[in-house]
Write an enzyme that holds these catalytic residues in place. Structure first.
Site, PDB file in Angstrom:
ATOM      1  N   HIS A  55       5.744   8.079  -0.485  1.00 49.12           N
ATOM      2  CA  HIS A  55       5.253   6.769  -0.044  1.00 49.12           C
ATOM      3  C   HIS A  55       4.394   6.127  -1.126  1.00 49.12           C
ATOM      4  O   HIS A  55       4.487   4.919  -1.378  1.00 49.12           O
ATOM      5  CB  HIS A  55       4.457   6.940   1.252  1.00 49.12           C
ATOM      6  CG  HIS A  55       3.781   5.686   1.706  1.00 49.12           C
ATOM      7  ND1 HIS A  55       2.428   5.477   1.541  1.00 49.12           N
ATOM      8  CD2 HIS A  55       4.266   4.572   2.310  1.00 49.12           C
ATOM      9  CE1 HIS A  55       2.107   4.292   2.024  1.00 49.12           C
ATOM     10  NE2 HIS A  55       3.198   3.723   2.495  1.00 49.12           N
ATOM     11  N   GLU A  58       6.600   4.711  -3.742  1.00 53.29           N
ATOM     12  CA  GLU A  58       7.205   3.463  -3.259  1.00 53.29           C
ATOM     13  C   GLU A  58       6.302   2.276  -3.589  1.00 53.29           C
ATOM     14  O   GLU A  58       6.769   1.231  -4.058  1.00 53.29           O
ATOM     15  CB  GLU A  58       7.439   3.550  -1.755  1.00 53.29           C
ATOM     16  CG  GLU A  58       7.919   2.261  -1.112  1.00 53.29           C
ATOM     17  CD  GLU A  58       7.360   2.057   0.276  1.00 53.29           C
ATOM     18  OE1 GLU A  58       6.762   0.993   0.536  1.00 53.29           O
ATOM     19  OE2 GLU A  58       7.516   2.973   1.114  1.00 53.29           O
ATOM     20  N   HIS A  59       5.002   2.426  -3.372  1.00 49.58           N
ATOM     21  CA  HIS A  59       4.063   1.352  -3.694  1.00 49.58           C
ATOM     22  C   HIS A  59       4.098   1.027  -5.192  1.00 49.58           C
ATOM     23  O   HIS A  59       4.048  -0.141  -5.590  1.00 49.58           O
ATOM     24  CB  HIS A  59       2.644   1.758  -3.297  1.00 49.58           C
ATOM     25  CG  HIS A  59       2.332   1.543  -1.855  1.00 49.58           C
ATOM     26  ND1 HIS A  59       1.278   0.761  -1.419  1.00 49.58           N
ATOM     27  CD2 HIS A  59       2.938   1.992  -0.719  1.00 49.58           C
ATOM     28  CE1 HIS A  59       1.241   0.746  -0.101  1.00 49.58           C
ATOM     29  NE2 HIS A  59       2.237   1.503   0.352  1.00 49.58           N
ATOM     30  N   GLU A 135      -4.202   1.665   4.482  1.00 50.26           N
ATOM     31  CA  GLU A 135      -3.015   1.632   5.341  1.00 50.26           C
ATOM     32  C   GLU A 135      -3.046   2.793   6.324  1.00 50.26           C
ATOM     33  O   GLU A 135      -2.762   2.627   7.514  1.00 50.26           O
ATOM     34  CB  GLU A 135      -1.759   1.699   4.475  1.00 50.26           C
ATOM     35  CG  GLU A 135      -0.452   1.645   5.244  1.00 50.26           C
ATOM     36  CD  GLU A 135       0.768   1.745   4.343  1.00 50.26           C
ATOM     37  OE1 GLU A 135       1.853   2.062   4.863  1.00 50.26           O
ATOM     38  OE2 GLU A 135       0.636   1.523   3.118  1.00 50.26           O
TER      39      GLU A 135
END
Length: 440
Positions: A55, A58-59, A135
């Protein structure tokens, strides 16, 4: 190669010399195209100490590359009227763009740039860690229901990568280093570990040369071997009692069982799908009819079979009791419904209803270009033939009532079960001292 069904949209597949798999579906209802690039790597592949790194990476793919600086990617997409985003799951990481169809070359060029030329700036990486931590705080740490689900999934598939959260554990996110993400990128982001999906107002003759142009020169690299993400054996019953600041109590029940990929016979996937529909397939299903409307034990409840996975699957029931109903009583009532199916096969009329609902849901899901692209990429990542849905009507029709009953007896048993009781925290009442009828 094109799909077998005459009434299905034309779907083509080819593979570049460097190993990139490409799926192209023609849908000419609107002058729009969706481009998705999927990588077969997700949170189940992460070792301890690196949970959530898929994840995090991905950022970073929206930041620096050889030819792009932070903000360039999003600015280009917006300038040409497009939409873009990304998603990370247990089994994969995906990136998508959607434009007017003539912008297909831009979408392909941007994704090829990110596949081949990512650069991770240490300062930008440290800033993004704070974004990911925030997040996680908003979505999980400060969301009691999400936190309860995270804790339940920790016991649902023990000993596998499915037991840790996709976003990662906070203590590990805080310790990320840039070289960890760079290593993950170099290990998994390569043509042979990816599938490019293009759906929309395109043709194969139009798409293929453009894919070759932008992706064909990216060097092939060997994909690392990895074990199948399967549980070693039946885990035995697991129970979890949670007290969290939720508004209402919640019951979670889950059973470990095969997925389409891991079943000895693929037919089991369709049997378990029908069993799920018998329990929770609309207003006539057992849970709604017996627990919600009949005995009025539950304010809401549902069942689902998660049988499309790279590893083993799970069968999950969740329920919220009506006021005054104990979670133990709700759990007993769900178990009674399961025993009833195990002891007495459902009649054929009930299965016909379930099959019609499953097929209708599929038709609705295929209405959008995005939905079609999601399904093609998702199935590719799981190693499942994209024609799965084309044969679903026949496969579901072959399921018998006796098979549904046998599946309940075999799989929905205590030794395969994890249970979580989630209770609200007791709020201590505060007595206000008053003076003259007013708070003091």
């Amino acid at each position: 190669m094109t799909g077998a069904r005459a009434d299905a949209p034309p779907t083509h597949e080819f593979t570049l010399d460097n190993g990139l798999e490409v799926l192209v579906r023609e849908d000419h209802r609107a002058p729009v195209a969706v481009v998705m690039l999927w990588y077969r790597v997700g949170s189940i592949d992460e070792p301890p100490g690196m949970t959530g790194i898929s994840h995090m990476l991905e950022h970073m793919l929206f930041k620096d590359t050889k030819h792009l600086t932070p903000g360039d990617y999003s600015a280009l997409v917006a300038r040409f009227g497009g939409q873009s985003n990304a998603f990370t799951a247990y089994e994969y990481t995906g990136y998508y763009q959607q434009y007017e169809a003539s912008r297909l070359p831009l979408a392909l060029e941007l994704e090829a740039e990110r596949m081949a030329n990512l650069r991770i700036d240490p300062e930008e990486f440290q800033r993004e860690i704070q974004v990911v931590l925030e997040e996680r705080r908003q979505r999980t740490d400060d969301n009691p229901n999400a936190l309860a689900w995270e804790k339940f999934t920790g016991i649902l598939r023990p000993g596998t990568g499915y037991a840790h959260p996709i976003i990662g554990w906070r203590r590990e996110i805080e310790q990320y280093q840039p070289d960890m993400a760079q290593h993950w990128y170099e290990r998994w982001y390569m043509p042979g570990n990816a599938t490019l999906v293009i759906v929309g107002d395109v043709t194969l003759d139009q798409v293929k040369p453009q894919v070759e142009r932008f992706f064909g020169q990216i060097p092939a690299r060997p994909v690392p071997s990895r074990p199948e993400p399967r549980q070693a054996d039946i885990a035995g019953e697991r129970r979890l009692n949670l007290v969290l600041p939720v508004q209402v109590p919640t019951l979670y029940m889950g059973w470990n069982l095969p997925s389409l990929r891991t079943a000895d016979d693929p037919h089991e996937f369709y049997v378990l799908s029908m069993l799920s529909g018998v329990l929770d397939g609309g207003s006539s299903a057992r849970i709604e009819r017996n627990l919600v409307r009949g005995q009025r034990l539950a304010a809401g409840a549902g069942a689902s079979y998660q049988g499309l996975a790279r590893g083993d699957g799970v069968f999950v029931v969740s329920a919220t009791p009506n006021p005054g109903v104990a979670l133990d009583d709700l759990e007993a009532a769900i178990e009674a419904d399961i025993r009833a199916i195990a002891e007495t096969p459902p009649d054929q009329t009930e299965l016909d209803r379930v099959r019609a609902q499953v097929l209708a849901s599929h038709v609705f899901g295929q209405d959008s270009l995005f939905g079609q692209a999601m399904e093609l990429g998702y199935l590719s990542m799981l190693g499942v033939d994209w024609r799965l849905r084309a044969n679903m009507a026949e496969a579901l029709a072959a399921v018998t009532p006796e098979e549904v009953s046998a599946a309940a007896r075999r799989y929905l048993v205590a030794q395969r079960r994890a249970v979580a009781h989630v209770q609200p925290q007791v709020q201590e009442s505060k007595v206000q001292e008053t003076e003259g009828g007013q708070p003091r």
